[in-house]
Design an enzyme around this catalytic site. Structure first.
Site, short mmCIF file in Angstrom:
data_model
loop_
_atom_site.label_atom_id
_atom_site.label_comp_id
_atom_site.label_asym_id
_atom_site.label_seq_id
_atom_site.Cartn_x
_atom_site.Cartn_y
_atom_site.Cartn_z
N CYS A 115 -0.30 4.10 2.15
CA CYS A 115 -0.06 3.94 3.59
C CYS A 115 1.40 4.18 3.94
O CYS A 115 1.70 4.78 4.96
CB CYS A 115 -0.40 2.52 4.05
SG CYS A 115 -1.85 1.82 3.31
N ASP A 116 2.31 3.67 3.12
CA ASP A 116 3.71 3.58 3.55
C ASP A 116 4.70 4.40 2.73
O ASP A 116 5.89 4.43 3.05
CB ASP A 116 4.14 2.10 3.54
CG ASP A 116 3.28 1.26 4.48
OD1 ASP A 116 2.92 1.79 5.55
OD2 ASP A 116 2.97 0.11 4.15
N CYS A 138 0.84 -1.20 0.00
CA CYS A 138 0.00 0.00 0.00
C CYS A 138 0.87 1.26 0.00
O CYS A 138 1.37 1.67 1.05
CB CYS A 138 -0.91 -0.02 1.23
SG CYS A 138 -1.91 1.45 1.42
#
Ligand code: NAP
Length: 307
Positions: free
Chosen positions: A134-135, A131
């Site tokens: 997200c990261d 993701c």
């Protein structure tokens, strides 16, 4: 005995729970192994109608859950490990405990596909991710690698250029599934370097507890080499979470539920909602819509059966 059991707590399952609860069906919702579904690992959601300033994915899905609970939906933690859908009442095992229901809504979603390399799982959250949203921010000015040749890989690679100094896009062939527009955009981005006909054969370094590099192999030249990276993003598609239902529910060759129209599966009284069936749109809003459809169908089915 439940009127309806809803399997999954993403946008589809939670929306089905709102509608089923509001219809007085007192649904039981099984949260599943990825609570909140894919929205729970997203940051800002800018395209869910009704939120002109965007909303955080985890907040959105938690809000829908609270809305369902307000009307009487009950949630249980656990993962569906077996299902008996061949006779009524339907029986669902959650971590070994059996539950019975007159109707079932399968909203178990689809999970990220991984390469299956020995070190990959050990380094998840330590540089390995599925993701970018997200990261990505953890790899500011770093060297990032994205794996895949579909729209997801192009989208992630483009997105990651916001953070990384250099993005390598690794694809196992030179034929891309990505749409022309997404591929062209990635190709036009000077920060993205394409490595085609190339596979990742190892990820380093478990002893340091973080990603430091990878081993690559180019199948067209037979060359093997090491490359330094700090972020490793796998974007090679998703696997529908249908294992407990295989052999009972009609699925396609990849395991996605085959719809029999509306939210209906091949089994009367068992309905589908969200990414477990939808491999095309896969949006929070379409999953929510599908959850609504499944709950309405379940309600009509129960009413027709005299419940
Ligand atoms: P996808 O289209 O199925 O592409 C998966 C890619 O991963 C393919 O290039 C495939 O290679 C590769 N792959 C699969 N298994 C692999 C393995 N074990 N090792 C190495 N490579 C592997 O999946 P997706 O990109 O997630 O897209 C799914 C759907 O969502 C598509 O319909 C897509 O259009 C849509 N989507 C749309 C957008 C958008 O429009 N903004 C964004 C994301 C996704 P091969 O081709 O060699 O099999």
């Amino acid at each position: 005995m439940r009127n309806v059991i809803i399997l999954g707590s993403g946008c589809a399952g939670n929306t089905a729970a709102v509608y089923a609860a509001r219809a007085g069906l007192n649904p039981l919702v099984v949260i599943g192994h990825e609570p909140g579904g894919q929205l729970s690992v997203t940051t800002e959601v800018e395209n869910f109608p009704g939120f002109p300033e965007a909303i955080l994915g985890p907040d959105l899905v938690e809000n829908i859950k609270k809305q369902a609970e307000r009307f009487g939906a009950e949630y249980i933690w656990g993962t569906v490990d077996q299902a008996k859908l061949g006779e009524r009442p339907f029986r669902i095992s959650v971590d070994g405990e059996w539950h019975e229901a007159r109707a079932v809504i399968i909203a178990t979603g689809a999970s990220a596909r991984w390469l299956g390399l020995p070190n990959e799982q050990k380094l998840i959250g330590r540089g390995v991710s599925s993701c970018a949203t997200c990261d990505g921010a953890f790899h500011r000015d770093g060297k990032i690698m994205v794996i895949g040749g579909g729209d997801s890989a192009m989208e992630e690679a483009n997105f990651l250029t916001r953070f990384g100094a250099e993005i390598s896009l690794v694809h196992r062939s030179d034929q891309f599934r990505a749409s022309k527009i997404m591929l062209d955009r990635a190709r036009a981005n000077p920060k993205i370097k394409f490595l085609t006909n190339t596979v990742v054969t190892d990820i380093y370094d478990v002893s340091k507890n973080r990603v430091t590099g990878v081993q690559l192999h180019d199948s067209s030249t037979n060359r093997t080499w090491d490359q330094e990276v700090s972020g490793f993003f796998v974007a090679i598609g998703h696997i529908p979470n249908t294992r407990p239902f295989l052999g009972q529910i009609d699925t396609d060759t990849d395991g996605y539920i085959v719809s029999k129209g509306g939210a209906r599966t091949n089994i009367k009284g068992v309905f589908h909602a969200g990414d477990v069936q939808d491999r095309v749109y896969r949006q929070a809003i379409t999953a929510a819509g599908a959850g609504c459809m499944a709950a309405i169908e379940a309600e009509r089915f129960l009413e027709a059966e005299g419940h």
